[in-house]
Design a protein around this motif. Structure first.
Motif, short mmCIF file in Angstrom:
data_model
loop_
_atom_site.label_atom_id
_atom_site.label_comp_id
_atom_site.label_asym_id
_atom_site.label_seq_id
_atom_site.Cartn_x
_atom_site.Cartn_y
_atom_site.Cartn_z
N ASP A 30 73.84 79.24 29.46
CA ASP A 30 73.89 80.69 29.63
C ASP A 30 72.57 81.37 29.24
N GLY A 31 71.57 80.60 28.86
CA GLY A 31 70.27 81.18 28.52
C GLY A 31 70.13 81.65 27.09
N TYR A 32 71.13 81.40 26.25
CA TYR A 32 71.07 81.82 24.86
C TYR A 32 70.58 80.67 23.97
N PRO A 33 70.13 80.98 22.75
CA PRO A 33 69.67 79.91 21.85
C PRO A 33 70.80 78.94 21.53
N PHE A 81 68.35 99.05 30.02
CA PHE A 81 67.43 98.01 30.48
C PHE A 81 68.14 96.76 30.99
N GLY A 82 69.43 96.85 31.19
CA GLY A 82 70.17 95.71 31.74
C GLY A 82 71.53 95.56 31.11
N PRO A 83 72.47 94.94 31.81
CA PRO A 83 73.82 94.76 31.28
C PRO A 83 73.86 93.68 30.19
N GLN A 84 74.89 93.72 29.37
CA GLN A 84 75.14 92.69 28.35
C GLN A 84 73.95 92.45 27.42
N ASN A 85 73.18 93.50 27.19
CA ASN A 85 72.09 93.46 26.21
C ASN A 85 70.92 92.55 26.62
N VAL A 86 70.85 92.14 27.89
CA VAL A 86 69.77 91.22 28.31
C VAL A 86 68.40 91.88 28.22
N ILE A 89 64.54 93.85 23.67
CA ILE A 89 63.24 93.19 23.46
C ILE A 89 63.20 92.33 22.20
N LEU A 90 64.29 92.34 21.42
CA LEU A 90 64.35 91.48 20.25
C LEU A 90 64.72 90.04 20.60
N TRP A 91 65.08 89.78 21.86
CA TRP A 91 65.49 88.43 22.26
C TRP A 91 64.39 87.39 22.03
N GLY A 92 63.14 87.81 22.09
CA GLY A 92 62.05 86.86 21.91
C GLY A 92 62.12 86.11 20.59
N LEU A 93 62.61 86.78 19.55
CA LEU A 93 62.66 86.17 18.22
C LEU A 93 63.69 85.04 18.12
N THR A 267 59.72 91.06 25.87
CA THR A 267 60.40 89.90 25.29
C THR A 267 61.92 90.03 25.44
N ASP A 268 62.36 90.45 26.61
CA ASP A 268 63.80 90.49 26.85
C ASP A 268 64.31 89.08 27.16
N LEU A 269 65.60 88.93 27.40
CA LEU A 269 66.21 87.61 27.56
C LEU A 269 65.64 86.82 28.75
#
Length: 348
Positions: A30-33, A81-86, A89-93, A267-269
């Motif tokens: 699903d693209g998550y860590p 900036f997109g559905p489901q929090n994608v 910009i904190l996704w990069g971390l 740095t979005d998902l």
């Protein structure tokens, strides 16, 4: 100067080409860590002891939970900036942290303990790991800055971060402790979260938050690079446990972040996932010789060569190359061009 800098950096990085989307993907399907679904999402999901929320930041799942709470509590600001929090910009971390975990970079590189290994304590993060120590300053410090800014509202308990078994003086463990020991770092992260919170007061309704993404990215990257600059000299000794190729890569990557940051790279998902395809999917060993590491894709070999060349060029010029690049990126139009260059270099 600006055009000259763009040309120099373009020529330096030009060998980069892309792998197909999803190839060597270090995240889950699903693209998550890794283990994202198992990480705590709310601060009250962590243990509470002596009226304190206690977090073990030397456990991968709990440090991931720190990120997850940040993503969850800031989600409403990024709804546009997109559905489901994608679009957050904190996704990069957390995605970087997930890549470090997946590639074995958080395990004990000295081999003295089983910390971080599948046949030992898989979720353990070693304080002897250079990557894990560097990441502390991009996890715990942003988190405590967010606590201080009020991202989580009025918490019923204080936050306590558990210390590692060694090198305790290299880290801080509470909002008060971190403010007294590294006020500039805390202030930079607090400023980013305060910017997000300020949009709530300006919102027309409780469900709409309006802010300039470029401004938010600028504040976030400023805090990010400040964290790295602070941590780099502190953990030089940790590099002794790594192979020379891995040391080079770590230092090259830290150098490249300054160039990427200057463009206010998003740095979005999805963007971060696409970008991480090019990073090495295991630790580098002494026998790895660029640009012909056999189990790396041609694209990954080329990225490592490019990062090495960029770092060498910046050192040879005494940091002038970075200064020129930052000057070229000092306008919104320049940053747009810089991001376009990165896009071209990683997709051509």
């Amino acid at each position: 100067f600006g055009i000259h800098t763009l040309l120099v950096v373009t020529l330096t990085l030009r060998p980069v080409t892309a792998a197909a989307p999803g190839e060597n993907d270090v995240t889950g399907e699903d693209g998550y860590p890794p283990l994202w679904d198992l990480a705590p999402e709310n601060l009250l999901d962590f243990p509470v002891k002596d009226n304190k929320i206690v977090i073990n930041a030397w456990n991968y799942q709990e440090r991931l939970g720190v990120y997850k709470s940040l993503l969850s509590s800031s989600a409403k600001y990024f709804g546009a900036f997109g559905p489901q929090n994608v679009g957050n910009i904190l996704w990069g971390l957390p995605l970087q942290h997930g890549w470090q975990f997946h590639t074995g970079r958080l395990a004990d590189p000295s081999g003295v303990t089983s910390c971080g290994y599948e046949n030992g304590e898989l979720l353990c993060q070693s304080v002897r790991s250079w990557w894990s120590c560097m990441n502390y300053y991009l996890a715990v410090i942003p988190f405590l800055g967010a606590v201080e800014a009020g991202l989580f509202g009025q918490l019923p308990y204080e936050i306590e971060i558990l210390p590692p078994e060694e090198q305790k003086d290299d880290f801080c463990y509470s909002v008060k402790d971190c403010w007294s020991r590294m006020p500039r770092l805390m202030n930079e992260w607090k400023a980013f979260f305060e910017y997000l919170l300020s949009t709530e007061h300006k919102a027309v309704s409780s469900s709409t938050f309006s802010f300039k993404l470029d401004d938010a990215l600028g504040l976030m990257w400023r805090a990010h690079t400040t964290s790295i600059a602070y941590a780099l000299p502190k953990f030089q000794d940790s590099l002794k446990y790594l192979s020379k190729p891995e040391v080079n890569f770590g230092e090259d990557w830290a150098n490249a972040v300054d160039f990427i940051a200057a463009t206010h790279f998003c740095t979005d998902l999805p963007t971060t996932n696409n970008f991480q395809v090019f990073l090495p999917q295991r630790m580098l060993v002494e026998s790895d010789v660029l640009p012909s590491i056999s189990d790396f894709s041609p694209q990954q070999n080329k990225v490592l060569v490019s990062l090495r060349a960029l770092h060498k060029a910046n050192k040879l010029t005494g940091g002038l190359l970075l200064k020129l690049w930052q000057k070229a990126m000092s306008t919104e139009a320049g940053r747009k061009m810089g991001r376009k260059l990165i896009e071209i270099l990683t997709s051509s």
